[in-house]
Design an enzyme around this catalytic site. Structure first.
Site, short mmCIF file in Angstrom:
data_model
loop_
_atom_site.label_atom_id
_atom_site.label_comp_id
_atom_site.label_asym_id
_atom_site.label_seq_id
_atom_site.Cartn_x
_atom_site.Cartn_y
_atom_site.Cartn_z
N SER A 96 3.07 -2.11 10.37
CA SER A 96 4.52 -2.14 10.65
C SER A 96 5.18 -3.48 10.35
CB SER A 96 4.80 -1.70 12.09
OG SER A 96 4.36 -0.37 12.30
N GLY A 141 2.04 2.25 10.73
CA GLY A 141 2.98 3.36 10.58
C GLY A 141 3.61 3.80 11.89
N HIS A 198 -9.67 1.12 4.39
CA HIS A 198 -8.43 1.30 5.15
C HIS A 198 -8.72 2.23 6.33
CE1 HIS A 198 -4.41 2.63 6.22
NE2 HIS A 198 -3.99 1.52 5.66
N GLY A 210 2.64 -1.11 4.27
CA GLY A 210 2.71 0.31 3.96
C GLY A 210 4.15 0.74 3.73
N GLY A 211 4.74 1.34 4.74
CA GLY A 211 6.09 1.92 4.63
C GLY A 211 7.11 1.01 3.97
N GLU A 243 -7.18 4.65 7.50
CA GLU A 243 -6.99 6.09 7.23
C GLU A 243 -8.21 6.67 6.51
OE1 GLU A 243 -3.11 5.71 5.37
OE2 GLU A 243 -2.34 5.07 7.32
N GLU A 260 -5.77 -5.03 10.30
CA GLU A 260 -4.76 -4.00 10.57
C GLU A 260 -5.11 -3.27 11.86
OE1 GLU A 260 -2.59 -2.74 6.66
OE2 GLU A 260 -4.32 -1.45 6.98
N ASN A 271 0.88 -1.17 0.00
CA ASN A 271 0.00 0.00 0.00
C ASN A 271 0.92 1.21 0.00
OD1 ASN A 271 -1.71 2.09 0.52
ND2 ASN A 271 -2.32 1.40 2.58
N TRP A 272 1.07 1.79 -1.18
CA TRP A 272 2.02 2.90 -1.31
C TRP A 272 1.52 4.18 -0.63
CZ3 TRP A 272 4.29 2.98 -7.01
CH2 TRP A 272 4.99 1.77 -7.23
N LYS A 273 0.23 4.21 -0.30
CA LYS A 273 -0.37 5.44 0.27
C LYS A 273 -0.06 6.62 -0.67
CE LYS A 273 -0.23 3.29 4.73
NZ LYS A 273 -0.29 3.42 6.19
#
Ligand code: PGA
Length: 248
Positions: A209, A170, A92, A230-231, A94, A164, A9-11
């Site tokens: 994470s 994150g 998601h 993500g990251g 967010e 999640e 998930n590149w966000k």
């Protein structure tokens, strides 16, 4: 045996140049391994051009619940399909917390995705407050029920779930493999009570994470079938190592 699936998930990260370098590194390193990258809308065409013919699928991070019309700024499922998407992230945390997406809206988006032939990656998970007050299972059940009641249990045959925990996204705080496994087992048992065949084949990813250093331990758990990353999905060596750990 369920096949494991890792999705990036590149966000809201990346640029044409950065993506070109990342995709060029992923393609040979993940040859033969099924993986997914969920990129920002403007880069779908780039993902399609770079990844066609590879084992890496691509998708988006959100979609409209509407099929078409006067919805300024929105992107439909059919448009995602036009760019070769296989997957789309839905619900998601967010989107839920920063953009006010309700359980009902998430269910509508999930159904819009499936109606067009896309596989939703449906995210569920509790906040830190919710975990600390002991309502993790109730929250996850409520988020799942909103979708199951609207779309039916059989719809999960064409979906991926991602657990999640919001407090792990994150933050560098990963749920321990045991904490994650416990919620994954709760989810699978809840679905098995409605339809054992669906529960048995359902891919339930863990997200929050995940990095190369903790992936193997998480992926070894019986009900963790991959990850939503993500990251670490923005760093080729990290994402490749996670995908390889899952594929083992
Ligand atoms: P993270 O994000 O891996 O950076 O914690 C996961 C996600 O939000 O999907």
């Amino acid at each position: 045996m369920r096949k494991k699936l890792v999705a990036g998930n590149w966000k809201m990260h990346g640029s044409l140049a950065e993506n070109a370098a990342l995709l060029a590194a992923l393609k040979p390193a993940l040859a033969g391994i099924d993986a997914v990258v969920c990129v920002p809308f403007p880069y779908l065409a780039q993902a399609q051009a770079e990844l066609a013919g590879s084992t890496i699928a691509w998708g988006a991070q959100n979609l409209s619940e509407q099929a078409k019309g006067a919805f300024t700024g929105e992107v439909s499922a059919a448009m995602l399909l036009d760019f070769g998407c296989t997957y789309v992230i839905v619900g998601h945390s967010e989107r839920r917390s920063l953009y006010g997406e309700s359980d009902a809206l998430v269910a509508s988006k999930y159904m819009a995705a499936q109606a067009a032939g896309l596989k939703p990656i449906l995210c569920v998970g509790e906040s830190l407050d919710e975990r600390e007050s002991g309502v993790t299972e109730a929250v996850v059940a409520r988020q799942l029920d909103a979708v199951i009641n609207a779309a039916g249990i059989a719809s999960l045959m064409n979906a991926v779930l991602a657990y999640e925990p919001v407090w792990a996204i994150g933050t560098g705080k990963t749920a321990s493999p045991e904490q994650a496994q416990a919620v994954h087992a709760f989810i699978r048992n809840k679905i098995a009570a409605l339809d054992p065949a669906v529960a048995d084949q359902l891919v339930i990813q863990y997200g929050g994470s995940v990095k190369a250093a903790n992936a193997s331990e998480l992926m070894a758990k019986p009900d963790i079938d991959g990850g939503l990353i993500g990251g670490a999905s923005l760093v080729a060596e990290e994402f490749v190592a996670i995908c390889r750990a899952a594929a083992k």
